[in-house]
Design a protein around this motif. Structure first.
Motif, PDB file in Angstrom:
ATOM      1  N   GLY A 195       0.962  -1.212  -0.087  1.00 19.16           N
ATOM      2  CA  GLY A 195       0.084  -0.081   0.073  1.00 19.16           C
ATOM      3  C   GLY A 195       0.905   1.006  -0.090  1.00 19.16           C
ATOM      4  N   ASP A 196       2.088   1.134  -0.233  1.00 16.24           N
ATOM      5  CA  ASP A 196       2.838   2.738  -0.345  1.00 16.24           C
ATOM      6  C   ASP A 196       2.789   3.285  -1.412  1.00 16.24           C
ATOM      7  OD1 ASP A 196       5.685   1.785   1.872  1.00 16.24           O
ATOM      8  OD2 ASP A 196       3.522   2.223   2.099  1.00 16.24           O
ATOM      9  N   ALA A 197       3.612   4.345  -1.880  1.00 16.53           N
ATOM     10  CA  ALA A 197       3.590   5.473  -2.868  1.00 16.53           C
ATOM     11  C   ALA A 197       3.178   4.375  -4.268  1.00 16.53           C
ATOM     12  CB  ALA A 197       4.742   6.069  -2.708  1.00 16.53           C
ATOM     13  N   GLY A 198       2.598   5.140  -5.050  1.00 18.06           N
ATOM     14  CA  GLY A 198       2.305   4.718  -6.229  1.00 18.06           C
ATOM     15  C   GLY A 198       1.264   3.702  -6.403  1.00 18.06           C
ATOM     16  N   SER A 199       0.666   3.283  -5.238  1.00 22.90           N
ATOM     17  CA  SER A 199      -0.245   1.900  -5.377  1.00 22.90           C
ATOM     18  C   SER A 199      -1.829   2.313  -5.588  1.00 22.90           C
ATOM     19  CB  SER A 199      -0.272   1.165  -4.002  1.00 22.90           C
ATOM     20  OG  SER A 199      -0.832   1.827  -2.798  1.00 22.90           O
ATOM     21  N   ASP A 200      -2.439   1.512  -6.102  1.00 21.45           N
ATOM     22  CA  ASP A 200      -4.063   1.901  -6.586  1.00 21.45           C
ATOM     23  C   ASP A 200      -5.081   1.111  -5.343  1.00 21.45           C
ATOM     24  OD1 ASP A 200      -2.875   3.054  -8.762  1.00 21.45           O
ATOM     25  OD2 ASP A 200      -3.116   1.326 -10.034  1.00 21.45           O
ATOM     26  N   ASP A 201      -5.890   1.771  -5.329  1.00 18.62           N
ATOM     27  CA  ASP A 201      -7.006   1.577  -4.423  1.00 18.62           C
ATOM     28  C   ASP A 201      -7.591   0.040  -5.012  1.00 18.62           C
ATOM     29  OD1 ASP A 201     -10.043   1.163  -3.617  1.00 18.62           O
ATOM     30  OD2 ASP A 201      -9.324   2.712  -2.195  1.00 18.62           O
ATOM     31  N   ILE A 229      -3.551   6.094  -4.807  1.00 17.10           N
ATOM     32  CA  ILE A 229      -3.858   6.554  -3.170  1.00 17.10           C
ATOM     33  C   ILE A 229      -3.209   7.773  -3.078  1.00 17.10           C
ATOM     34  CG2 ILE A 229      -3.496   5.672  -0.913  1.00 17.10           C
ATOM     35  CD1 ILE A 229      -4.435   2.647  -1.879  1.00 17.10           C
ATOM     36  N   SER A 230      -3.353   8.793  -2.473  1.00 17.17           N
ATOM     37  CA  SER A 230      -2.528   9.930  -2.081  1.00 17.17           C
ATOM     38  C   SER A 230      -1.606   9.619  -1.063  1.00 17.17           C
ATOM     39  CB  SER A 230      -3.437  10.977  -1.845  1.00 17.17           C
ATOM     40  OG  SER A 230      -2.920  11.912  -1.393  1.00 17.17           O
ATOM     41  N   THR A 231      -0.433   9.824  -1.276  1.00 14.85           N
ATOM     42  CA  THR A 231       0.687   9.554  -0.329  1.00 14.85           C
ATOM     43  C   THR A 231       1.126  10.953   0.329  1.00 14.85           C
ATOM     44  OG1 THR A 231       2.460   9.642  -1.886  1.00 14.85           O
ATOM     45  CG2 THR A 231       1.436   7.575  -1.281  1.00 14.85           C
ATOM     46  N   SER A 232       0.275  11.863   0.184  1.00 19.70           N
ATOM     47  CA  SER A 232       0.721  13.286   0.610  1.00 19.70           C
ATOM     48  C   SER A 232      -0.567  13.739   1.756  1.00 19.70           C
ATOM     49  CB  SER A 232       0.678  14.435  -0.423  1.00 19.70           C
ATOM     50  OG  SER A 232      -0.687  14.565  -1.045  1.00 19.70           O
ATOM     51  N   TRP A 233      -0.055  14.762   2.468  1.00 18.60           N
ATOM     52  CA  TRP A 233      -1.050  14.953   3.599  1.00 18.60           C
ATOM     53  C   TRP A 233      -2.223  15.712   3.056  1.00 18.60           C
ATOM     54  CZ3 TRP A 233      -0.383  13.476   8.449  1.00 18.60           C
ATOM     55  CH2 TRP A 233      -0.917  13.917   9.632  1.00 18.60           C
ATOM     56  N   PRO A 234      -3.421  15.445   3.447  1.00 17.39           N
ATOM     57  CA  PRO A 234      -4.480  15.849   2.873  1.00 17.39           C
ATOM     58  C   PRO A 234      -4.754  17.322   3.626  1.00 17.39           C
ATOM     59  CG  PRO A 234      -5.270  14.260   4.671  1.00 17.39           C
ATOM     60  CD  PRO A 234      -3.724  14.256   4.553  1.00 17.39           C
ATOM     61  N   ALA A 235      -5.365  18.001   2.820  1.00 13.36           N
ATOM     62  CA  ALA A 235      -5.623  19.565   2.878  1.00 13.36           C
ATOM     63  C   ALA A 235      -6.524  19.713   4.171  1.00 13.36           C
ATOM     64  CB  ALA A 235      -5.939  20.493   1.812  1.00 13.36           C
ATOM     65  N   GLY A 236      -6.568  20.623   4.984  1.00 12.65           N
ATOM     66  CA  GLY A 236      -7.701  20.779   6.033  1.00 12.65           C
ATOM     67  C   GLY A 236      -7.381  20.033   7.385  1.00 12.65           C
ATOM     68  N   ALA A 265      -1.078   6.768   8.828  1.00 16.45           N
ATOM     69  CA  ALA A 265      -2.310   6.360   8.367  1.00 16.45           C
ATOM     70  C   ALA A 265      -3.176   7.374   7.692  1.00 16.45           C
ATOM     71  CB  ALA A 265      -2.871   5.668   9.623  1.00 16.45           C
ATOM     72  N   VAL A 266      -2.991   8.568   8.085  1.00 14.97           N
ATOM     73  CA  VAL A 266      -3.756   9.754   7.704  1.00 14.97           C
ATOM     74  C   VAL A 266      -3.979   9.821   6.189  1.00 14.97           C
ATOM     75  CG1 VAL A 266      -3.968  12.297   7.753  1.00 14.97           C
ATOM     76  CG2 VAL A 266      -3.453  11.210   9.787  1.00 14.97           C
ATOM     77  N   PRO A 267      -3.074   9.839   5.260  1.00  8.21           N
ATOM     78  CA  PRO A 267      -3.314   9.744   3.963  1.00  8.21           C
ATOM     79  C   PRO A 267      -4.122   8.786   3.326  1.00  8.21           C
ATOM     80  CG  PRO A 267      -0.958  10.450   4.223  1.00  8.21           C
ATOM     81  CD  PRO A 267      -1.445   9.992   5.706  1.00  8.21           C
ATOM     82  N   ARG A 268      -3.977   7.567   3.702  1.00 10.75           N
ATOM     83  CA  ARG A 268      -4.867   6.314   3.316  1.00 10.75           C
ATOM     84  C   ARG A 268      -6.253   6.642   3.917  1.00 10.75           C
ATOM     85  NH1 ARG A 268      -4.459   1.511   1.045  1.00 10.75           N
ATOM     86  NH2 ARG A 268      -2.165   1.812   1.019  1.00 10.75           N
ATOM     87  N   HIS A 271      -7.742   9.181   4.863  1.00 16.28           N
ATOM     88  CA  HIS A 271      -8.287  10.293   4.170  1.00 16.28           C
ATOM     89  C   HIS A 271      -8.825   9.953   2.587  1.00 16.28           C
ATOM     90  CE1 HIS A 271      -9.583  14.565   3.200  1.00 16.28           C
ATOM     91  NE2 HIS A 271      -8.767  14.389   2.099  1.00 16.28           N
ATOM     92  N   HIS A 272      -8.027   8.931   2.018  1.00 15.43           N
ATOM     93  CA  HIS A 272      -8.298   8.552   0.767  1.00 15.43           C
ATOM     94  C   HIS A 272      -9.587   7.724   0.851  1.00 15.43           C
ATOM     95  CE1 HIS A 272      -7.875   6.686  -3.276  1.00 15.43           C
ATOM     96  NE2 HIS A 272      -8.124   5.525  -2.570  1.00 15.43           N
ATOM     97  N   ASN A 273      -9.851   6.918   1.839  1.00 11.92           N
ATOM     98  CA  ASN A 273     -10.766   5.806   1.999  1.00 11.92           C
ATOM     99  C   ASN A 273     -11.947   6.554   2.247  1.00 11.92           C
ATOM    100  OD1 ASN A 273      -8.977   3.600   1.686  1.00 11.92           O
ATOM    101  ND2 ASN A 273      -8.809   3.213   3.663  1.00 11.92           N
ATOM    102  N   ARG A 274     -11.953   7.970   3.082  1.00 15.10           N
ATOM    103  CA  ARG A 274     -13.107   8.497   3.321  1.00 15.10           C
ATOM    104  C   ARG A 274     -13.667   9.060   1.973  1.00 15.10           C
ATOM    105  NH1 ARG A 274     -10.670   9.811   8.102  1.00 15.10           N
ATOM    106  NH2 ARG A 274      -9.838  11.746   7.120  1.00 15.10           N
ATOM    107  N   THR A 275     -12.726   9.846   1.422  1.00 14.56           N
ATOM    108  CA  THR A 275     -13.020  10.500   0.011  1.00 14.56           C
ATOM    109  C   THR A 275     -13.880   9.279  -1.058  1.00 14.56           C
ATOM    110  OG1 THR A 275     -11.132  11.862   0.361  1.00 14.56           O
ATOM    111  CG2 THR A 275     -12.157  11.943  -1.756  1.00 14.56           C
ATOM    112  N   ILE A 276     -13.201   8.214  -1.061  1.00 15.62           N
ATOM    113  CA  ILE A 276     -13.623   7.044  -2.087  1.00 15.62           C
ATOM    114  C   ILE A 276     -15.076   6.757  -1.528  1.00 15.62           C
ATOM    115  CG2 ILE A 276     -13.273   4.661  -2.738  1.00 15.62           C
ATOM    116  CD1 ILE A 276     -11.503   6.985  -4.042  1.00 15.62           C
ATOM    117  N   GLY A 277     -15.510   6.708  -0.169  1.00 18.66           N
ATOM    118  CA  GLY A 277     -16.630   6.391   0.535  1.00 18.66           C
ATOM    119  C   GLY A 277     -17.808   7.533   0.078  1.00 18.66           C
ATOM    120  N   ARG A 278     -17.480   8.811   0.087  1.00 16.12           N
ATOM    121  CA  ARG A 278     -18.275   9.783  -0.301  1.00 16.12           C
ATOM    122  C   ARG A 278     -18.569   9.736  -1.884  1.00 16.12           C
ATOM    123  NH1 ARG A 278     -15.190  14.335   1.719  1.00 16.12           N
ATOM    124  NH2 ARG A 278     -14.087  13.176   3.164  1.00 16.12           N
TER     125      ARG A 278
END
Length: 186
Positions: free
Chosen positions: A36-42, A49-56, A171-174, A176-183
């Motif tokens: 699940g590291d950089a460059g991987s796909d959901d 999957i974003s590997t950067s810190w989510p805004a906000g 764990a935060v970038p992953r 955040h990615h999972n919540r975004t995909i869920g929405r």
């Protein structure tokens, strides 16, 4: 390459070809282990999957509050205080000595509950200090590149305000990615 070598040179190329096959196997195992590291796909959506810190998302939002205790406090008292937050042991002059290592403290308390908690602290290194206005992506990069755990959040005056475990930070970038995909799918 290994097949070409075998066809061209025959049995004299068995050793180099075998080495090439073993090395390829190690590469495949390494790629699978990184999962699940950089460059991987959901796996469900195929989106990267974003590997950067989510805004906000503030670093402080994932931190544990700090409980400051003197270095001479007994380990059993430090463990009791740890229920309210991460324990930072402070010297008489106000300088933070370290962060209580809770698993080591529980072990020491089982043997000698009156032992000073300072015996089971993790030192606060300069790399572990995170200032209030620091870029979360830079802190995330530090967490990925060095064995730093925990990180100590400090305010503008240098006073510790929170503790962030490296695992929580990573764990935060992953998450955040999972919540975004869920929405998107909901």
């Amino acid at each position: 390459w290994a097949v070409w070598q075998l066809v061209r040179e025959g049995s004299t190329a068995l050793l180099p070809a075998g080495i090439a096959v073993v090395m390829a196997a190690f590469v495949v195992v390494g790629v699978i282990a990184e999962g699940g590291d950089a460059g991987s796909d959901d796996s469900e959506t195929g989106e990267p999957i974003s590997t950067s810190w989510p805004a906000g998302v503030a670093l402080a939002s994932i931190s544990r509050p700090v409980v400051r205790l003197g270095t001479d406090v007994p380990v059993h008292a430090a463990l009791a205080a740890a229920a309210a937050g991460a324990v930072i042991l402070v010297q008489a002059d106000g300088i933070a000595r370290g962060v209580l290592d809770e698993p080591a403290a529980r072990e020491l308390a089982g043997r000698d509950p009156a032992a000073p908690a300072s015996l089971v602290t993790r030192p606060i290194t300069p790399a572990a200090i995170v200032f209030a206005g620091e870029d979360p992506d830079e802190v995330l990069a530090r967490a990925r590149s060095a064995p730093i755990d925990p990180f100590v959040l400090v305010d503008a005056s240098g006073t510790p305000t929170g503790i962030v475990r490296a695992a929580d930070l990573l764990a935060v970038p992953r998450a955040h990615h999972n919540r975004t995909i869920g929405r998107k799918s909901g």
